[in-house]
Design a protein around this motif. Structure first.
Motif, PDB file in Angstrom:
ATOM      1  N   VAL A  50      16.369   4.358  51.299  1.00 24.18           N
ATOM      2  CA  VAL A  50      15.289   5.104  53.064  1.00 24.18           C
ATOM      3  C   VAL A  50      15.237   6.860  52.868  1.00 24.18           C
ATOM      4  O   VAL A  50      15.903   6.978  53.152  1.00 24.18           O
ATOM      5  CB  VAL A  50      16.224   4.843  54.072  1.00 24.18           C
ATOM      6  N   PRO A  51      13.682   7.144  52.841  1.00 23.91           N
ATOM      7  CA  PRO A  51      13.309   7.996  52.748  1.00 23.91           C
ATOM      8  C   PRO A  51      14.192   8.961  54.549  1.00 23.91           C
ATOM      9  O   PRO A  51      13.717   8.411  55.085  1.00 23.91           O
ATOM     10  CB  PRO A  51      12.101   8.606  52.486  1.00 23.91           C
ATOM     11  N   GLY A  52      14.670  10.568  54.084  1.00 21.94           N
ATOM     12  CA  GLY A  52      14.895  11.003  55.378  1.00 21.94           C
ATOM     13  C   GLY A  52      16.552   9.976  55.835  1.00 21.94           C
ATOM     14  O   GLY A  52      16.821  10.642  57.152  1.00 21.94           O
ATOM     15  N   ALA A  53      16.580   8.893  55.366  1.00 24.13           N
ATOM     16  CA  ALA A  53      18.131   8.648  55.966  1.00 24.13           C
ATOM     17  C   ALA A  53      19.356   9.338  56.505  1.00 24.13           C
ATOM     18  O   ALA A  53      19.560   9.839  56.929  1.00 24.13           O
ATOM     19  CB  ALA A  53      18.628   6.969  54.829  1.00 24.13           C
ATOM     20  N   LEU A  54      19.388   9.646  55.314  1.00 21.02           N
ATOM     21  CA  LEU A  54      20.712  11.378  54.776  1.00 21.02           C
ATOM     22  C   LEU A  54      20.875  12.521  55.988  1.00 21.02           C
ATOM     23  O   LEU A  54      21.682  12.384  56.730  1.00 21.02           O
ATOM     24  CB  LEU A  54      21.201  11.487  53.916  1.00 21.02           C
ATOM     25  N   GLU A  55      19.451  12.733  55.792  1.00 21.19           N
ATOM     26  CA  GLU A  55      18.918  14.270  57.025  1.00 21.19           C
ATOM     27  C   GLU A  55      19.328  13.787  58.334  1.00 21.19           C
ATOM     28  O   GLU A  55      19.829  13.982  59.249  1.00 21.19           O
ATOM     29  CB  GLU A  55      17.105  14.375  56.563  1.00 21.19           C
ATOM     30  N   ALA A  56      18.483  12.244  58.695  1.00 25.55           N
ATOM     31  CA  ALA A  56      18.888  11.838  60.132  1.00 25.55           C
ATOM     32  C   ALA A  56      20.091  11.652  60.183  1.00 25.55           C
ATOM     33  O   ALA A  56      20.732  12.159  61.824  1.00 25.55           O
ATOM     34  CB  ALA A  56      18.191  10.678  60.104  1.00 25.55           C
ATOM     35  N   LEU A 109      27.859   6.550  60.800  1.00 23.66           N
ATOM     36  CA  LEU A 109      29.237   7.348  59.987  1.00 23.66           C
ATOM     37  C   LEU A 109      29.948   6.440  59.286  1.00 23.66           C
ATOM     38  O   LEU A 109      29.960   6.849  58.218  1.00 23.66           O
ATOM     39  CB  LEU A 109      29.601   8.402  61.074  1.00 23.66           C
ATOM     40  N   LYS A 110      30.033   5.597  59.957  1.00 22.57           N
ATOM     41  CA  LYS A 110      30.967   4.843  59.062  1.00 22.57           C
ATOM     42  C   LYS A 110      30.819   4.515  58.033  1.00 22.57           C
ATOM     43  O   LYS A 110      31.041   3.553  56.781  1.00 22.57           O
ATOM     44  CB  LYS A 110      31.794   3.806  60.356  1.00 22.57           C
ATOM     45  N   ALA A 111      29.707   4.076  58.309  1.00 21.39           N
ATOM     46  CA  ALA A 111      28.595   3.031  57.061  1.00 21.39           C
ATOM     47  C   ALA A 111      28.857   3.815  55.667  1.00 21.39           C
ATOM     48  O   ALA A 111      28.753   4.008  54.742  1.00 21.39           O
ATOM     49  CB  ALA A 111      26.930   2.928  57.056  1.00 21.39           C
ATOM     50  N   ILE A 112      28.741   5.618  55.732  1.00 21.42           N
ATOM     51  CA  ILE A 112      28.702   5.756  54.847  1.00 21.42           C
ATOM     52  C   ILE A 112      30.001   6.878  54.196  1.00 21.42           C
ATOM     53  O   ILE A 112      30.408   7.211  53.420  1.00 21.42           O
ATOM     54  CB  ILE A 112      27.934   7.220  54.567  1.00 21.42           C
ATOM     55  N   ALA A 113      30.723   6.463  55.552  1.00 21.22           N
ATOM     56  CA  ALA A 113      32.580   7.237  55.516  1.00 21.22           C
ATOM     57  C   ALA A 113      32.967   6.141  54.159  1.00 21.22           C
ATOM     58  O   ALA A 113      34.819   5.997  54.702  1.00 21.22           O
ATOM     59  CB  ALA A 113      33.038   7.126  56.594  1.00 21.22           C
ATOM     60  N   ALA A 168      13.701   2.970  60.732  1.00 19.41           N
ATOM     61  CA  ALA A 168      13.256   4.465  60.190  1.00 19.41           C
ATOM     62  C   ALA A 168      14.499   5.386  60.621  1.00 19.41           C
ATOM     63  O   ALA A 168      14.850   4.916  61.537  1.00 19.41           O
ATOM     64  CB  ALA A 168      11.656   4.340  61.560  1.00 19.41           C
ATOM     65  N   PRO A 169      14.531   6.002  59.778  1.00 22.27           N
ATOM     66  CA  PRO A 169      15.942   7.417  60.279  1.00 22.27           C
ATOM     67  C   PRO A 169      15.059   8.135  61.356  1.00 22.27           C
ATOM     68  O   PRO A 169      14.944   9.330  60.920  1.00 22.27           O
ATOM     69  CB  PRO A 169      16.229   7.452  58.815  1.00 22.27           C
ATOM     70  N   ALA A 170      15.684   7.741  62.830  1.00 22.53           N
ATOM     71  CA  ALA A 170      15.752   8.606  63.706  1.00 22.53           C
ATOM     72  C   ALA A 170      17.148   9.329  63.501  1.00 22.53           C
ATOM     73  O   ALA A 170      17.783   8.195  64.692  1.00 22.53           O
ATOM     74  CB  ALA A 170      15.045   7.691  64.456  1.00 22.53           C
ATOM     75  N   ILE A 200      30.140  19.463  56.326  1.00 25.62           N
ATOM     76  CA  ILE A 200      29.677  18.195  56.093  1.00 25.62           C
ATOM     77  C   ILE A 200      28.642  17.645  56.077  1.00 25.62           C
ATOM     78  O   ILE A 200      28.455  16.935  55.007  1.00 25.62           O
ATOM     79  CB  ILE A 200      30.686  17.574  57.809  1.00 25.62           C
ATOM     80  N   ALA A 201      27.689  18.225  56.800  1.00 28.19           N
ATOM     81  CA  ALA A 201      26.502  17.537  56.612  1.00 28.19           C
ATOM     82  C   ALA A 201      25.605  18.360  55.527  1.00 28.19           C
ATOM     83  O   ALA A 201      24.885  17.243  55.006  1.00 28.19           O
ATOM     84  CB  ALA A 201      25.625  19.025  57.706  1.00 28.19           C
ATOM     85  N   ALA A 202      26.361  19.290  55.135  1.00 27.69           N
ATOM     86  CA  ALA A 202      25.277  19.717  53.493  1.00 27.69           C
ATOM     87  C   ALA A 202      25.364  18.942  52.475  1.00 27.69           C
ATOM     88  O   ALA A 202      23.649  19.056  52.057  1.00 27.69           O
ATOM     89  CB  ALA A 202      26.288  21.267  53.069  1.00 27.69           C
ATOM     90  N   PRO A 203      26.496  18.219  51.815  1.00 34.42           N
ATOM     91  CA  PRO A 203      25.905  17.273  50.914  1.00 34.42           C
ATOM     92  C   PRO A 203      24.784  15.877  51.596  1.00 34.42           C
ATOM     93  O   PRO A 203      24.639  15.129  50.644  1.00 34.42           O
ATOM     94  CB  PRO A 203      27.214  16.441  50.124  1.00 34.42           C
ATOM     95  N   LEU A 204      24.775  16.087  52.601  1.00 36.97           N
ATOM     96  CA  LEU A 204      23.578  14.811  52.538  1.00 36.97           C
ATOM     97  C   LEU A 204      22.271  15.423  52.576  1.00 36.97           C
ATOM     98  O   LEU A 204      21.558  14.499  52.628  1.00 36.97           O
ATOM     99  CB  LEU A 204      24.108  14.546  54.441  1.00 36.97           C
TER     100      LEU A 204
END
Lengths: 132, 132
Positions: B118-124, B52-56, B27-29, A125-129
């Motif tokens: 936002v940089p790092g948002a998806l990684e967070a 999660l709901k926001a991107i789901a 800031a994406p923490a 699930i995390a991979a595409p992000l």
DNA sequence: CGACTATATCGACAGTTGTCAATATATGGG
DNA sequence: CCCATATATTGACAACTGTCGATATAGTCG
């Protein structure tokens, strides 16, 4: 400037998943490439959103977390109702959603149904992000 | 057995995020530690589920993907309505949800509103899903 | 078999969500 | 100053979701 560096190594089974994995549940394959590299297709977005919706719920996040952190990485329904404070049918309902999404697997032993985290499911699930 | 190995290096700003980042959006923490290490708390689950709901959602996944893969990593509403095939109010609605979740940032230049990732948002978002 | 226990399914209901048409709010140009 | 354009907000409505109580199913042990 203070920074915390997270290094993640994810191994995703590419072709022949082994028997244990197949038995444990649906094979967790990433639905698509990284979101930020090329634009996701409408149908891939549909598939990925369905999976994301499965964990995008506070109760289901806790269930996954409790199962994963449990003794032997598995838990039965009876172990889960009390911690989340919901009725047994509701917990069963959430577990079904997680199982159908390939995040948890179900194995029945006697009267009990044991749920466990499908290996690699969360990473898929995390991979595409993550942006490669 | 064929395997694809994904190595991800995520740098999350810990304390003093710089001005550009602050201007770019929230800031994406990461909301919490890895789900599979210790059980997530009820309130952390609430927070994480909200994000999660926001991107789901299939449309929002596509919007994020299109914005991120755009020329200059930004796009205005007018660039987005046609690709997703929805009305302008609906697209604005989705963009608002993504912005409030700290995934996109909005900057208005003239009549146009430009959205960018936002940089790092998806990684967070991905961080708590990967098992250390 | 028959009682007991664990889990799943069903039906109902309130709350949320995605969508649109209509309208409001800027902003830039003549 | 008024018009045209881009975006946001509002209100409405159907569809989906999370929850429960009641009930069904299935496995265990006398």
């Amino acid at each position: 400037m203070g920074r915390v560096v997270i290094v993640t190594i994810i191994e995703l089974p590419l072709v022949s998943r082994d028997a244990a994995e197949a038995a444990a549940g649906v094979a967790p394959a990433a639905c698509c490439g990284p979101l930020t590299r090329e634009t996701i297709t409408a149908s891939d977005a549909e598939v990925f959103a369905r999976t994301l919706k499965a964990i995008a719920d506070p109760v289901r996040l806790r269930l996954v977390s409790i199962v994963a952190a449990s003794e032997g990485q598995e838990a039965c329904v009876c172990d889960l109702t009390e911690p989340v404070g919901l009725s047994q049918p509701t917990v069963s309902h959430h577990l079904k959603i997680l199982t159908e999404a390939g995040i948890l697997s179900r194995s029945k032993r006697g009267t009990w149904a044991y749920y466990r985290l499908v290996p690699g499911a969360l990473e898929a699930i995390a991979a595409p992000l993550v942006s490669v």
